[in-house]
Design a protein around this motif. Structure first.
Motif, PDB file in Angstrom:
ATOM      1  N   GLY A  94      -3.798 -10.185   9.178  1.00  0.00           N
ATOM      2  CA  GLY A  94      -5.226 -10.418   9.048  1.00  0.00           C
ATOM      3  C   GLY A  94      -5.943 -10.255  10.362  1.00  0.00           C
ATOM      4  N   ALA A  95      -6.971 -11.098  10.568  1.00  0.00           N
ATOM      5  CA  ALA A  95      -7.759 -10.996  11.797  1.00  0.00           C
ATOM      6  C   ALA A  95      -6.915 -11.259  13.025  1.00  0.00           C
ATOM      7  CB  ALA A  95      -8.937 -11.970  11.733  1.00  0.00           C
ATOM      8  N   GLY A  96      -5.852 -12.059  12.857  1.00  0.00           N
ATOM      9  CA  GLY A  96      -5.009 -12.371  14.002  1.00  0.00           C
ATOM     10  C   GLY A  96      -4.203 -11.203  14.509  1.00  0.00           C
ATOM     11  N   SER A  97      -4.157 -10.104  13.767  1.00  0.00           N
ATOM     12  CA  SER A  97      -3.377  -8.945  14.200  1.00  0.00           C
ATOM     13  C   SER A  97      -4.162  -8.012  15.098  1.00  0.00           C
ATOM     14  CB  SER A  97      -2.881  -8.161  12.978  1.00  0.00           C
ATOM     15  OG  SER A  97      -3.988  -7.621  12.258  1.00  0.00           O
ATOM     16  N   ASP A  98      -5.455  -8.200  15.201  1.00  0.00           N
ATOM     17  CA  ASP A  98      -6.308  -7.313  15.989  1.00  0.00           C
ATOM     18  C   ASP A  98      -6.908  -8.092  17.161  1.00  0.00           C
ATOM     19  OD1 ASP A  98      -9.189  -6.127  16.575  1.00  0.00           O
ATOM     20  OD2 ASP A  98      -7.953  -4.512  15.755  1.00  0.00           O
ATOM     21  N   ALA A  99      -6.522  -7.721  18.372  1.00  0.00           N
ATOM     22  CA  ALA A  99      -6.951  -8.470  19.552  1.00  0.00           C
ATOM     23  C   ALA A  99      -8.463  -8.424  19.730  1.00  0.00           C
ATOM     24  CB  ALA A  99      -6.253  -7.931  20.800  1.00  0.00           C
ATOM     25  N   GLU A 100      -9.067  -7.260  19.507  1.00  0.00           N
ATOM     26  CA  GLU A 100     -10.514  -7.150  19.712  1.00  0.00           C
ATOM     27  C   GLU A 100     -11.280  -8.026  18.729  1.00  0.00           C
ATOM     28  OE1 GLU A 100     -12.199  -3.211  20.710  1.00  0.00           O
ATOM     29  OE2 GLU A 100     -10.167  -2.446  20.375  1.00  0.00           O
ATOM     30  N   GLU A 101     -10.825  -8.061  17.486  1.00  0.00           N
ATOM     31  CA  GLU A 101     -11.493  -8.905  16.497  1.00  0.00           C
ATOM     32  C   GLU A 101     -11.310 -10.377  16.844  1.00  0.00           C
ATOM     33  OE1 GLU A 101     -11.579  -9.733  11.663  1.00  0.00           O
ATOM     34  OE2 GLU A 101     -10.347  -8.113  12.494  1.00  0.00           O
ATOM     35  N   TRP A 102     -10.104 -10.739  17.264  1.00  0.00           N
ATOM     36  CA  TRP A 102      -9.836 -12.131  17.623  1.00  0.00           C
ATOM     37  C   TRP A 102     -10.741 -12.576  18.762  1.00  0.00           C
ATOM     38  CZ3 TRP A 102      -8.578 -15.318  21.588  1.00  0.00           C
ATOM     39  CH2 TRP A 102      -8.064 -16.568  21.280  1.00  0.00           C
ATOM     40  N   VAL A 103     -10.865 -11.752  19.790  1.00  0.00           N
ATOM     41  CA  VAL A 103     -11.700 -12.102  20.940  1.00  0.00           C
ATOM     42  C   VAL A 103     -13.158 -12.231  20.525  1.00  0.00           C
ATOM     43  CG1 VAL A 103     -12.577 -11.240  23.155  1.00  0.00           C
ATOM     44  CG2 VAL A 103     -10.129 -11.129  22.654  1.00  0.00           C
ATOM     45  N   ASP A 104     -13.617 -11.318  19.668  1.00  0.00           N
ATOM     46  CA  ASP A 104     -15.000 -11.379  19.213  1.00  0.00           C
ATOM     47  C   ASP A 104     -15.280 -12.685  18.467  1.00  0.00           C
ATOM     48  OD1 ASP A 104     -17.636 -10.094  18.754  1.00  0.00           O
ATOM     49  OD2 ASP A 104     -17.012 -10.131  16.662  1.00  0.00           O
ATOM     50  N   VAL A 105     -14.353 -13.099  17.579  1.00  0.00           N
ATOM     51  CA  VAL A 105     -14.523 -14.353  16.849  1.00  0.00           C
ATOM     52  C   VAL A 105     -14.464 -15.540  17.799  1.00  0.00           C
ATOM     53  CG1 VAL A 105     -13.460 -15.869  15.121  1.00  0.00           C
ATOM     54  CG2 VAL A 105     -13.666 -13.407  14.679  1.00  0.00           C
ATOM     55  N   ALA A 106     -13.521 -15.491  18.759  1.00  0.00           N
ATOM     56  CA  ALA A 106     -13.379 -16.603  19.698  1.00  0.00           C
ATOM     57  C   ALA A 106     -14.644 -16.793  20.528  1.00  0.00           C
ATOM     58  CB  ALA A 106     -12.177 -16.367  20.607  1.00  0.00           C
ATOM     59  N   ARG A 107     -15.287 -15.692  20.903  1.00  0.00           N
ATOM     60  CA  ARG A 107     -16.548 -15.802  21.645  1.00  0.00           C
ATOM     61  C   ARG A 107     -17.620 -16.487  20.791  1.00  0.00           C
ATOM     62  NH1 ARG A 107     -17.375 -12.872  26.291  1.00  0.00           N
ATOM     63  NH2 ARG A 107     -15.817 -11.292  26.821  1.00  0.00           N
ATOM     64  N   LYS A 108     -17.707 -16.080  19.530  1.00  0.00           N
ATOM     65  CA  LYS A 108     -18.750 -16.611  18.663  1.00  0.00           C
ATOM     66  C   LYS A 108     -18.550 -18.095  18.376  1.00  0.00           C
ATOM     67  CE  LYS A 108     -19.753 -12.190  16.416  1.00  0.00           C
ATOM     68  NZ  LYS A 108     -19.663 -11.395  15.146  1.00  0.00           N
ATOM     69  N   ARG A 109     -17.309 -18.498  18.119  1.00  0.00           N
ATOM     70  CA  ARG A 109     -17.086 -19.899  17.779  1.00  0.00           C
ATOM     71  C   ARG A 109     -17.205 -20.813  18.997  1.00  0.00           C
ATOM     72  NH1 ARG A 109     -10.567 -19.905  16.389  1.00  0.00           N
ATOM     73  NH2 ARG A 109      -9.821 -19.316  18.468  1.00  0.00           N
ATOM     74  N   ALA A 110     -17.223 -20.214  20.201  1.00  0.00           N
ATOM     75  CA  ALA A 110     -17.361 -21.028  21.410  1.00  0.00           C
ATOM     76  C   ALA A 110     -18.804 -21.339  21.754  1.00  0.00           C
ATOM     77  CB  ALA A 110     -16.692 -20.319  22.579  1.00  0.00           C
ATOM     78  N   ARG A 111     -19.761 -20.742  21.056  1.00  0.00           N
ATOM     79  CA  ARG A 111     -21.169 -20.977  21.380  1.00  0.00           C
ATOM     80  C   ARG A 111     -21.521 -22.451  21.237  1.00  0.00           C
ATOM     81  NH1 ARG A 111     -23.362 -15.928  17.719  1.00  0.00           N
ATOM     82  NH2 ARG A 111     -22.636 -14.234  19.094  1.00  0.00           N
ATOM     83  N   GLY A 112     -22.237 -22.952  22.230  1.00  0.00           N
ATOM     84  CA  GLY A 112     -22.652 -24.341  22.208  1.00  0.00           C
ATOM     85  C   GLY A 112     -21.592 -25.314  22.662  1.00  0.00           C
TER      86      GLY A 112
END
Length: 556
Positions: A167-185
């Motif tokens: 799933g999303a965990g297999s793609d580094a670029e997607e993982w990083v993009d999600v991690a950036r978004k969930r870190a907001r605030g």
């Protein structure tokens, strides 16, 4: 491709105390990390030996030296940066800065213990919905240093990749993009703000986290990083009148006519005429450039070869001046991205990394070198070049190039980078990338000149120019193209100021990919072929040596 590199060195009977090695870039990445680090170990060890530090590698079969004897100095190994090497340099330089950063956050007891928030795929879906906010995300207790934050997110990436391998965990670029978004605030946002994001356009391949370049940069030793930082973009060998570069060089500013007064080859050089570099020389150039200090002048000017030149010393001096002006006066040759990535030139002088677009830069280089007729007619009236348009038999009836003669002497470029074009040997360019990484071959250019020691017999002194073969991901699709398609791409009609160039100029008999012209040699474990290189009176003997590489995926 560490083992293939040493197989090639063994095939040419490499003697570390006698021979000089040049690598034309992309020495790292896209194979195994262990292989990349092993090549860095070899380079560091060899250069330490050249400085008289540490133990020197011995030729195969030679007896061990006395442990108390001072090791004989080795010849150094020179290398230029490749585009993949540059991405590792960037990550390492960034880590050197980021790991030491310290940020202060509110007391840790204000943050609840970190807990799982479900699978990454579910989190990615929730972040995409309009009803979800990052306030529900538990960022966990804060960390105070950049080194700690990198360790934290690296561990989380490995955990999610193991939990969700398809799933999303297999793609580094997607993982990083999600991690950036969930870190907001959260406190994590302050750290993510300091982590570079992937580029766009011509820098689209830069700053991809958790890839080969990222981990090699993390795991290399300090001495590895120091060596990488020291690699130049261009090596100039004035004694033999050639350059080494990974991607390519241009003999003219392609945005201007070739006879424009600012073109380095359009006017004879003069040591008494230090023209000011006008701002307009870089007019409308889109990207920042660096000065020519990024090149490395490896050897001093040699004495002129051959006889019959009354002004031989002056010719050599002026040739070197003109060669350096190619690096200094053409803004494209001072643009790091160009010399690392260029494969062709499109309309209006736009450089491209695409192998199937525009005019191959090697064709442009050969076209200009073919027009060189020496410095006759200049104020200094030095002899004409011996390489006149239409003279070389290698071009097989090309008929020369459109345009007038130029007051210059030709020089050669040795390069890598273009695996899709295979072995691309022309009169004044030698492309060595034969796709070792893709299970094809690793090829080197061996230069020797007979020399006679006082009271001794004649022997040879080799220079080895090797390509650790690699290419951008965009080459992968091109690898499957047929020979006819490759030739068609290489015959793309010139555009803009280059439109008068003969499209069949400077092709070596058999086409650009010599290995394909000899199927039996292509299958052989090791093959060699003699080629022409540089000035005909220089006494340099040149041959190509190629070894078979492991099949794709069999890198053990």
């Amino acid at each position: 491709m560490n083992r293939s590199l040493h197989n090639l060195l063994a095939a040419v009977e490499y003697k570390p105390h006698q021979d000089t090695v040049f690598l034309v870039g992309d020495i790292l990445a896209k194979s195994t990390e262990a292989g990349s680090l092993a090549i860095l170990d070899f380079l560091v060890r060899q250069n330490c030996c050249a400085k008289g530090v540490g133990d020197a590698p011995r030729p195969s079969g030679s007896p061990a030296r006395d442990s108390h004897a001072k090791p004989a100095p080795c010849k150094p190994v020179y290398a230029v940066r490749g585009n993949h090497d540059q991405m590792i340099v960037q990550w390492r330089a960034w880590r050197d800065w980021f790991e030491g950063l310290q940020l202060s956050f509110p007391s840790a007891h204000l943050y609840p213990p970190q807990r799982r928030s479900g699978s990454l795929s579910a989190l990615a879906a929730s972040l995409a919905s309009a009803t979800t906010t990052t306030a529900s995300y538990d960022a966990g207790p804060p960390v105070g240093t950049g080194e700690q934050f990198l360790a934290l997110i690296e561990a989380e990436w490995l955990r999610d990749r193991a939990d969700d391998p398809s799933g999303a965990g297999s793609d580094a670029e997607e993982w990083v993009d999600v991690a950036r978004k969930r870190a907001r605030g959260t406190w994590r946002a302050e750290w993510w703000r300091r982590i570079p994001q992937p580029g766009k356009g011509r820098t689209s391949k830069d700053w991809i986290m958790f890839g080969d370049h990222y981990y090699i940069a993390r795991d290399m030793k300090p001495e590895h990083a120091e060596l990488l930082y020291s690699l130049p973009l261009v090596i100039h060998v004035p004694s033999e009148h050639f350059f080494l570069v990974h991607g390519g060089l241009l003999p003219l500013d392609p945005r201007k006519p070739s006879d424009d007064k600012h073109q380095p080859l359009a006017h004879p050089p003069s040591p008494d005429d230090e023209e000011e570099v006008e701002d307009e020389d870089d007019y409308d150039y889109e990207y920042p450039t660096i000065d020519s200090g990024s090149s490395q002048h490896v050897f001093p000017r040699a004495e002129p070869h051959g006889e019959g030149h009354d002004n031989g010393d002056e010719v050599e001096e002026l040739r070197v001046l003109q060669e350096r002006s190619l690096l200094e006066d053409i803004p494209h040759n001072r643009d790091p991205w160009v010399v690392l990535n260029m494969r062709g030139v499109r309309k209006k002088g736009k450089v491209t990394r695409r192998g199937d677009k525009g005019t191959p830069w090697a064709k442009i280089w050969n076209g200009e070198m073919k027009r060189c007729t020496g410095f006759t007619g200049s104020a200094r009236d030095v002899p004409a070049a011996e390489h006149s348009p239409g003279e070389d038999e290698d071009t097989e009836g090309d008929g020369g190039v459109g345009g007038h003669a130029l007051p210059c002497y030709p020089s050669t470029v040795v390069y890598g980078h273009a695996a899709s074009r295979d072995l691309d040997v022309r009169r004044w360019t030698v492309g060595l990338d034969t796709g070792c990484l893709y299970g094809r071959r690793l090829t080197g250019l061996v230069l020797t000149r007979p020399r006679t020691d006082a009271g001794g017999p004649t022997r040879t002194s080799p220079l080895y120019v090797d390509a650790d073969d690699d290419a951008d991901e965009e080459d992968d699709d091109e690898e499957e193209s047929s020979d006819e398609e490759e030739d068609e791409l290489d015959e793309t009609a010139p555009e803009g100021h280059l439109r008068d160039m003969n499209s069949r100029f400077a092709r070596v008999a058999g086409g650009s990919a010599i290995a394909r012209a000899r199927p039996r040699a292509r299958r052989a474990k090791t093959w060699t072929r003699t080629i022409r290189f540089g000035d005909r009176d220089s006494g340099v003997e040149a041959r190509l040596v190629s070894v078979k590489c492991p099949k794709v995926g069999d890198l053990s």
